[in-house]
Design an enzyme around this catalytic site. Structure first.
Site, short mmCIF file in Angstrom:
data_model
loop_
_atom_site.label_atom_id
_atom_site.label_comp_id
_atom_site.label_asym_id
_atom_site.label_seq_id
_atom_site.Cartn_x
_atom_site.Cartn_y
_atom_site.Cartn_z
N LYS A 18 55.61 53.13 55.26
CA LYS A 18 56.73 54.00 54.88
C LYS A 18 56.74 54.28 53.37
O LYS A 18 56.85 55.42 52.95
CB LYS A 18 58.07 53.33 55.26
CG LYS A 18 58.20 53.01 56.74
CD LYS A 18 59.54 52.36 57.06
CE LYS A 18 59.78 51.00 56.42
NZ LYS A 18 58.89 49.91 56.90
N ARG A 93 68.86 50.49 59.01
CA ARG A 93 68.08 49.39 59.54
C ARG A 93 68.72 48.71 60.74
O ARG A 93 68.15 47.81 61.33
CB ARG A 93 67.96 48.37 58.44
CG ARG A 93 66.57 47.86 58.38
CD ARG A 93 66.42 47.21 57.04
NE ARG A 93 65.18 46.56 56.96
CZ ARG A 93 64.19 46.97 56.18
NH1 ARG A 93 64.30 48.05 55.47
NH2 ARG A 93 63.08 46.29 56.13
N ARG A 132 48.40 43.16 51.07
CA ARG A 132 49.37 43.38 50.00
C ARG A 132 49.79 42.05 49.37
O ARG A 132 49.99 41.96 48.16
CB ARG A 132 50.59 44.11 50.53
CG ARG A 132 51.56 44.48 49.40
CD ARG A 132 52.71 45.31 49.89
NE ARG A 132 53.47 44.59 50.90
CZ ARG A 132 54.39 45.14 51.67
NH1 ARG A 132 54.66 46.42 51.56
NH2 ARG A 132 55.02 44.42 52.55
N ARG A 138 54.18 39.81 46.85
CA ARG A 138 55.59 40.01 47.18
C ARG A 138 56.11 38.77 47.89
O ARG A 138 55.47 38.28 48.82
CB ARG A 138 55.74 41.26 48.08
CG ARG A 138 56.94 42.11 47.72
CD ARG A 138 56.95 43.39 48.49
NE ARG A 138 57.78 43.30 49.70
CZ ARG A 138 58.07 44.33 50.48
NH1 ARG A 138 57.59 45.54 50.19
NH2 ARG A 138 58.82 44.17 51.55
N ARG A 149 60.58 39.13 59.65
CA ARG A 149 60.85 40.55 59.40
C ARG A 149 60.48 41.39 60.63
O ARG A 149 61.20 42.33 60.98
CB ARG A 149 60.07 41.03 58.18
CG ARG A 149 60.70 40.54 56.87
CD ARG A 149 59.72 40.61 55.71
NE ARG A 149 59.28 41.96 55.42
CZ ARG A 149 58.16 42.25 54.76
NH1 ARG A 149 57.36 41.28 54.33
NH2 ARG A 149 57.84 43.50 54.55
#
Ligand code: AP5
Length: 198
Positions: A18, A93, A132, A138, A149
Site C-alpha cells: 500500500k 482499519r 523490510r 521497523r 498484525r
C-alpha cells in the site's frame, strides 16, 4: 484522465504494498498520500503525548484507539493539499473507523470514490516484511508482531473491504509483480475521470 479530484482508499494486508504504491501514484494522480501508520510513526519519533500512547500498541501489532487515529486524520485532511483528493493508506482499519470516515466525509461533501484492495499471497507477504525488517528495522516487523498484525487484519480490516464491496466501490487488484506493473493495474481499476464532489 486521472487528474480529476479522486478520493481513494488503499486496502490490503500488512506488506501488500500500500505505502509503496501510494508513493508511486501520488505524483501521477496529483494528490497526497495520507498514511495513518506514517503519521503515527512520526508522532512516536517526535515523542508527542499521542506518540507515547501509540508506541507500545504498535509494537504489539494491535490497533491504536479509534479516537486517537480519527483526531489525527481529521487534522491531516483539513490541510490544504487534501482538498484536491487523497490516497488513504491504513485507514479505515475496522468497521467503526469506516463509519467515522463516512460521517466525516459526508459532512465535507467529499465521499470516497473507490477502494482498491491489493491482493498478495501470505507466503510473499512474510517474505516482503522479512526483507523490510532487514533493511529498515521497523519495530513491528518482528515475526511475532507480524503474525499478530496479520491476525488483526483478517479479523478487523477484511470486513472493511466487504463494506466497500456492498457499496459497489471495491476493486481487487493483484499486488504481485513489478512495482510499475502493479501501479498500472491500480490506475486501470480507477473510475474513469469523473470527479465526485457532491
Ligand atoms: P501501517 O503503517 O498502516 O502498516 P501495515 O498496514 O501493516 O502496512 P505496511 O506498512 O506493513 O505495509 P504496506 O502494505 O504499506 O506495504 P509496503 O509498501 O510497505 O500500520 C502500522 C501500525 O500502526 C498498525 O499495526 C497499528 O498499530 C497502527 N495503525 C496504523 N493505522 C491505524 C489505524 N487506522 N487505526 C489504528 N491503528 C493504526 O511494502 C512492504 C515491503 O514490500 C517493502 O519492503 C516494499 O519495498 C516491498 N514491496 C512492495 N511492493 C512490492 C512488489 N510489488 N514486489 C516486491 N516487493 C514489494
Amino acid at each position: 484522465r486521472h487528474r480529476s479530484i479522486m478520493r481513494l482508499v488503499l486496502l490490503g494486508a500488512p506488506g501488500s504494498g500500500k505505502g509503496t504504491q501510494a508513493d508511486l501514484l501520488k505524483a501521477e494522480l496529483g494528490i497526497p498520500h495520507i498514511s495513518t501508520g506514517d503519521l503515527l510513526r512520526a508522532a512516536v519519533r517526535a515523542g508527542t503525548p499521542l506518540g507515547l500512547k501509540a508506541k507500545a500498541v504498535m509494537e504489539a501489532g494491535q490497533l491504536v484507539s479509534d479516537e486517537i487515529v480519527l483526531g489525527m486524520l481529521e487534522e491531516r485532511l483539513a490541510q490544504a493539499d487534501a482538498a484536491a483528493g487523497f490516497i488513504l493508506d491504513g485507514y479505515p482499519r475496522n468497521l467503526a473507523q469506516c463509519a467515522a470516515l463516512e460521517t466525516l466525509l459526508a459532512r465535507l461533501g467529499q465521499p470516497i470514490d473507490v477502494a482498491i484492495k491489493l491482493e498478495v499471497p501470505s507466503e510473499l507477504i512474510v517474505e516482503r516484511i522479512a526483507g523490510r525488517a532487514a533493511e529498515q528495522g521497523r519495530k513491528d516487523d518482528t515475526p511475532e508482531t507480524v503474525r499478530e498484525r496479520l491476525r488483526v487484519y483478517a479479523e478487523q480490516t477484511e470486513p472493511v473491504a466487504g463494506h466497500f464491496a456492498q457499496l459497489g466501490k471495491l476493486r481487487v487488484v493483484d499486488g504481485v509483480g513489478e512495482l510499475a506493473e502493479v501501479s498500472q493495474r491500480i490506475l486501470g481499476a480507477l473510475p474513469a475521470g469523473a470527479p465526485s464532489a457532491a
